[in-house]
Design a protein around this motif. Structure first.
Motif, PDB file in Angstrom:
ATOM      1  N   HIS A 122       0.839  -1.196   0.000  1.00 35.56           N
ATOM      2  CA  HIS A 122       0.000   0.000   0.000  1.00 35.56           C
ATOM      3  C   HIS A 122       0.873   1.245   0.000  1.00 35.56           C
ATOM      4  O   HIS A 122       1.962   1.259   0.566  1.00 35.56           O
ATOM      5  CB  HIS A 122      -0.891   0.037   1.258  1.00 35.56           C
ATOM      6  N   LEU A 139      -5.950   8.575  -2.972  1.00 39.41           N
ATOM      7  CA  LEU A 139      -6.149   7.160  -2.672  1.00 39.41           C
ATOM      8  C   LEU A 139      -5.066   6.583  -1.769  1.00 39.41           C
ATOM      9  O   LEU A 139      -3.918   7.041  -1.769  1.00 39.41           O
ATOM     10  CB  LEU A 139      -6.140   6.342  -3.970  1.00 39.41           C
ATOM     11  N   ARG A 145      -9.107   2.563  -8.541  1.00 43.30           N
ATOM     12  CA  ARG A 145     -10.072   3.092  -7.563  1.00 43.30           C
ATOM     13  C   ARG A 145     -11.373   2.293  -7.630  1.00 43.30           C
ATOM     14  O   ARG A 145     -11.891   1.974  -8.715  1.00 43.30           O
ATOM     15  CB  ARG A 145     -10.345   4.580  -7.802  1.00 43.30           C
ATOM     16  N   THR A 159      -7.849  -1.086  -2.493  1.00 37.44           N
ATOM     17  CA  THR A 159      -7.642   0.349  -2.702  1.00 37.44           C
ATOM     18  C   THR A 159      -8.795   1.125  -2.074  1.00 37.44           C
ATOM     19  O   THR A 159      -9.958   0.761  -2.234  1.00 37.44           O
ATOM     20  CB  THR A 159      -7.526   0.665  -4.203  1.00 37.44           C
ATOM     21  N   ARG A 160      -8.455   2.222  -1.381  1.00 38.74           N
ATOM     22  CA  ARG A 160      -9.467   3.003  -0.681  1.00 38.74           C
ATOM     23  C   ARG A 160      -9.239   4.502  -0.902  1.00 38.74           C
ATOM     24  O   ARG A 160      -8.103   4.955  -1.079  1.00 38.74           O
ATOM     25  CB  ARG A 160      -9.423   2.743   0.836  1.00 38.74           C
ATOM     26  N   ASP A 181     -13.643  10.571   2.963  1.00 42.54           N
ATOM     27  CA  ASP A 181     -15.028  10.189   2.659  1.00 42.54           C
ATOM     28  C   ASP A 181     -15.717  11.211   1.766  1.00 42.54           C
ATOM     29  O   ASP A 181     -16.686  10.887   1.074  1.00 42.54           O
ATOM     30  CB  ASP A 181     -15.829  10.039   3.953  1.00 42.54           C
ATOM     31  N   ARG A 234     -16.770   9.862  -5.720  1.00 43.17           N
ATOM     32  CA  ARG A 234     -16.380   8.528  -6.228  1.00 43.17           C
ATOM     33  C   ARG A 234     -16.491   8.524  -7.752  1.00 43.17           C
ATOM     34  O   ARG A 234     -17.309   7.853  -8.346  1.00 43.17           O
ATOM     35  CB  ARG A 234     -17.240   7.459  -5.600  1.00 43.17           C
ATOM     36  N   ASN A 256     -15.272  -4.107  -2.603  1.00 45.46           N
ATOM     37  CA  ASN A 256     -14.829  -2.766  -2.220  1.00 45.46           C
ATOM     38  C   ASN A 256     -16.052  -1.865  -1.988  1.00 45.46           C
ATOM     39  O   ASN A 256     -16.973  -1.854  -2.807  1.00 45.46           O
ATOM     40  CB  ASN A 256     -13.946  -2.204  -3.338  1.00 45.46           C
ATOM     41  N   ASP A 262     -16.576   1.132  -2.465  1.00 41.18           N
ATOM     42  CA  ASP A 262     -16.758   2.179  -3.467  1.00 41.18           C
ATOM     43  C   ASP A 262     -16.977   1.634  -4.880  1.00 41.18           C
ATOM     44  O   ASP A 262     -17.143   2.416  -5.817  1.00 41.18           O
ATOM     45  CB  ASP A 262     -15.534   3.107  -3.480  1.00 41.18           C
TER      46      ASP A 262
END
Length: 299
Positions: free
Chosen positions: A9, A15, A63, A68-69, A73, A77, A203, A205
């Motif tokens: 990571h 990201l 993404r 992957t995050r 928030d 997206r 995920n 998202d």
């Protein structure tokens, strides 16, 4: 030699990017990029081959995929092409990679084409699979195609609806399996192969990024204002001048190959086109040797 079997990571742009790395740390770098509805599993067989030839291979989850995050928030997206290109550039910056061979297909090929078109000094070479010039022309997206071509895009129009959003939420693996079979009719994948990839769709998202991607490319929804300047540059449909190899499967089910290579005029640098018999849309996973060889040819 980096360990290929575990995710690493790093923070890059907006990201926390999960990625795999294999090959010597001081080898010439190549970044291999997956599409929808796939994940890094598509590129790992080629990465192993390249690592054995001394290439430093990096394979990020895009993404909305896998581990992957987003760091915040509040970040939209977005799945637009400018966001994918910006993510790739930020990934290179975070790793301190000034220049690399970029190789991908579908969404990943689009990210590679964005960087190649707008930041050519960062690209040693480009391997673009399927649609060689993989940049959206949003201004022309409302023009209808032939009915047969339109029918192949059913999933995109489906995702324009609330029913499509609900369907993707509930049937992620089922939609992926259907598209894989439609797009790659000669690829004999098994349930375990599908499951290894569709785990990445858990995920949080994934749905939002995918839905936005297939709506924004038609102008149905706005893009993220943070990428407006990049989208404005892409709207000019710039030519790509970096050394490029286009790989196209003879049996791709999204946009079957034409009798001629119609994208060649979009490239101004050294350019080669290779058609792969009995290969469908997922070129890296269906033809890892050809994919890896194209990367090596640009090293």
């Amino acid at each position: 030699m980096a360990e290929a079997g575990s995710d690493q990571h790093l923070r890059a742009g907006v990201l926390d990017v999960a990625y795999r790395e294999t090959g010597p740390a001081d080898g010439p770098p190549a970044i291999l990029l997956h599409g929808f509805p796939y994940d890094i599993q598509a590129c790992l067989p080629a990465a192993e081959r390249l690592a054995g030839r001394g290439v430093r291979c990096l394979v990020p989850y895009l993404r909305g995929y896998g581990p992957t995050r987003f760091l915040d928030d509040a970040t939209p997206r977005s799945g637009e092409q400018a966001a994918l290109g910006a993510d790739l550039l930020a990934f290179m910056d975070a790793l301190g990679i000034h220049q690399a061979v970029l190789a991908g297909y579908d969404w990943g090929g689009r990210a590679a084409c964005v960087v190649a078109a707008l930041w050519p000094e960062r690209v040693r070479g480009l391997v673009s699979c399927g649609s060689g010039y993989n940049l959206h022309d949003v201004a022309r997206s409302g023009r209808p195609a032939a009915p047969e071509s339109e029918s192949r895009l059913w999933y995109q129009y489906y995702f324009h609806t609330g029913r499509g959003r609900a369907g993707l939420t509930e049937n992620r693996a089922g939609i992926a399996e259907l598209l894989w079979r439609q797009w790659s009719p000669h690829w004999d994948f098994d349930a375990a192969t599908l499951a290894r990839t569709t785990a990445s769709f858990d995920n949080p998202d994934f749905v939002e990024v995918v839905i936005h991607s297939y709506r924004v490319r038609y102008g149905v929804v706005p893009g993220d204002p943070a990428y407006a300047a990049i989208e404005e540059r892409l709207a000019a449909q710039p030519k790509i001048g970096v050394p490029t190899i286009v790989l196209e499967g003879s049996d791709g089910g999204v946009f079957p190959p034409k009798s001629d290579d119609g994208d060649a005029v979009r490239f101004s640098g050294p350019y080669r086109y290779r058609r792969l018999p009995r290969i469908g849309h997922n070129v890296p996973q269906e033809a890892p040797e050809a994919f890896a060889q194209a990367v090596l040819d640009l090293m």
